[in-house]
Write a protein that holds these residues in place. Structure first.
Motif, short mmCIF file in Angstrom:
data_model
loop_
_atom_site.label_atom_id
_atom_site.label_comp_id
_atom_site.label_asym_id
_atom_site.label_seq_id
_atom_site.Cartn_x
_atom_site.Cartn_y
_atom_site.Cartn_z
N TYR A 92 0.98 72.54 31.32
CA TYR A 92 1.76 71.30 31.32
C TYR A 92 1.69 70.62 32.69
O TYR A 92 1.45 69.41 32.79
CB TYR A 92 3.22 71.60 30.96
CG TYR A 92 4.17 70.44 31.17
CD1 TYR A 92 4.38 69.50 30.17
CD2 TYR A 92 4.86 70.29 32.38
CE1 TYR A 92 5.25 68.44 30.37
CE2 TYR A 92 5.73 69.23 32.58
CZ TYR A 92 5.92 68.31 31.57
OH TYR A 92 6.78 67.25 31.77
N ASN A 93 1.86 71.39 33.77
CA ASN A 93 1.81 70.81 35.11
C ASN A 93 0.44 70.23 35.42
O ASN A 93 0.33 69.16 36.05
CB ASN A 93 2.20 71.86 36.15
CG ASN A 93 3.68 72.16 36.15
OD1 ASN A 93 4.48 71.33 35.75
ND2 ASN A 93 4.04 73.34 36.60
N ASP A 94 -0.61 70.91 34.99
CA ASP A 94 -1.96 70.39 35.21
C ASP A 94 -2.18 69.10 34.43
O ASP A 94 -2.77 68.14 34.95
CB ASP A 94 -3.01 71.43 34.80
CG ASP A 94 -3.12 72.58 35.80
OD1 ASP A 94 -2.69 72.40 36.96
OD2 ASP A 94 -3.63 73.65 35.41
N VAL A 95 -1.72 69.07 33.18
CA VAL A 95 -1.86 67.86 32.38
C VAL A 95 -1.04 66.72 32.97
O VAL A 95 -1.49 65.58 33.07
CB VAL A 95 -1.43 68.13 30.92
CG1 VAL A 95 -1.35 66.83 30.11
CG2 VAL A 95 -2.41 69.10 30.25
N ARG A 150 4.17 61.71 27.88
CA ARG A 150 2.71 61.73 27.95
C ARG A 150 2.17 63.16 27.95
O ARG A 150 1.28 63.51 27.15
CB ARG A 150 2.23 61.01 29.21
CG ARG A 150 0.74 61.14 29.45
CD ARG A 150 0.29 60.56 30.78
NE ARG A 150 -1.02 61.08 31.13
CZ ARG A 150 -1.24 62.22 31.77
NH1 ARG A 150 -0.20 62.96 32.18
NH2 ARG A 150 -2.46 62.63 32.03
N ALA A 151 2.68 64.00 28.86
CA ALA A 151 2.18 65.37 28.95
C ALA A 151 2.48 66.15 27.67
O ALA A 151 1.65 66.93 27.20
CB ALA A 151 2.78 66.07 30.16
N TYR A 152 3.67 65.94 27.11
CA TYR A 152 4.03 66.62 25.86
C TYR A 152 3.05 66.21 24.76
O TYR A 152 2.56 67.07 24.01
CB TYR A 152 5.45 66.27 25.45
CG TYR A 152 5.90 66.98 24.19
CD1 TYR A 152 6.67 68.13 24.26
CD2 TYR A 152 5.54 66.51 22.93
CE1 TYR A 152 7.07 68.80 23.11
CE2 TYR A 152 5.92 67.17 21.77
CZ TYR A 152 6.69 68.31 21.87
OH TYR A 152 7.05 68.96 20.72
N ALA A 153 2.78 64.91 24.66
CA ALA A 153 1.88 64.42 23.61
C ALA A 153 0.50 65.04 23.74
O ALA A 153 -0.10 65.48 22.74
CB ALA A 153 1.78 62.90 23.67
N LEU A 154 -0.04 65.10 24.95
CA LEU A 154 -1.38 65.65 25.14
C LEU A 154 -1.42 67.14 24.83
O LEU A 154 -2.36 67.61 24.17
CB LEU A 154 -1.84 65.39 26.58
CG LEU A 154 -2.03 63.93 26.96
CD1 LEU A 154 -2.51 63.80 28.39
CD2 LEU A 154 -3.00 63.24 26.01
N LEU A 155 -0.42 67.90 25.28
CA LEU A 155 -0.40 69.32 24.95
C LEU A 155 -0.31 69.53 23.45
O LEU A 155 -0.97 70.41 22.89
CB LEU A 155 0.78 70.01 25.65
CG LEU A 155 0.43 70.86 26.87
CD1 LEU A 155 0.04 69.94 28.04
CD2 LEU A 155 1.59 71.75 27.28
#
Length: 252
Positions: A96-99, A57-62
């Motif tokens: 990444y941590n924030d996302v 999820r986080a990878y996709a959003l970034l």
């Protein structure tokens, strides 16, 4: 020999899951797969990345932010706004941590349509999981290392996922050639793509973000596309769109 085999296997299996599952599936949904195979590759990604596991999820959003804001101040990992690759990695880690913790408003518009498995996501991000994988790597080296210098490879094992990202995002936006004018600094870093499995055809990918084969010219070889083509023929996945090179206006 055992250390070399282990290092190469870990490097390229982790790289494959990052480009195949996190990038081309989670971020872009270039192909589809049923729930069984989605969970299989989710778990496979966790195992292969180990201590450096990245949330799909986080990878996709970034990554979606990277395309939308390529090489601007809103880009989460553009080398234009970092003095070196390490500072870029640190900046990316913080975003990444924030996302990941749903504390980054700029990512909200990109939510949805990515694989989710809360159990593995939560385990993969816990300190005991990362420490456990790191300990396993160290124990393997203690048992099989034959020279002191081999231990210098351990930090790469610990940070495998972010290192792959740094190679692609730093190299692919600083060095190489352009087939297309994308109004950004994306480039094709062909000389280093043996370290990236097709990911360093950044200029091609930014022009054609849904093209499964990142190579455009006949001599631009994308190894991950071969795997995707094979999995499509085996009916494990189904490629959604096929764009042929003949349809493209490629610069001479």
């Amino acid at each position: 020999m055992a250390i070399l085999v282990f290092f190469v296997a870990h490097y390229y299996l982790s790289l494959f899951t990052q480009t195949f599952y996190l990038h081309r599936y989670a971020a872009h949904k270039m192909f589809t797969m049923n729930k069984f195979w989605e969970r299989f590759f989710f778990l496979f990604t966790y195992i292969c990345q180990g201590s450096s596991f990245l949330s799909p999820r986080a990878y996709a959003l970034l990554h979606r932010m990277h395309h939308a804001y390529s090489d601007t101040e809103m880009d989460p990992h553009s080398p234009l706004f970092s003095s070196n690759a390490f500072s870029m990695m640190w900046k990316t880690k913080n975003i990444y941590n924030d996302v990941l913790n749903r504390n980054y408003a700029a990512a909200e518009r990109f939510e949805g349509d990515y694989p989710e498995w809360n159990l593995i996501e939560n385990i993969g991000d816990k300190w005991y999981s990362r420490l456990g994988w790191g300990t396993a790597y160290v124990l393997f080296y203690i048992n099989f290392a034959t020279a002191w210098w081999q231990y210098l490879l351990l930090p790469i094992h610990f940070l495998m996922g972010p290192i792959h990202g740094a190679i692609v995002n730093w190299g692919g936006h600083k060095y190489g050639y352009q087939n297309f004018d994308n109004h950004d600094h994306s480039k094709n870093t062909l000389a280093l793509d043996f370290l990236a499995f097709g990911e360093l055809f950044q200029n091609n990918h930014h022009k054609l973000p849904m093209r499964v084969n990142f190579g455009v010219k006949w001599w631009e070889f994308d190894p991950t596309y071969v795997a995707i083509w094979t999995l499509d023929k085996a009916r494990i996945i189904k490629i959604k769109r096929k764009v042929t090179a003949q349809k493209l206006q490629v610069a001479a």
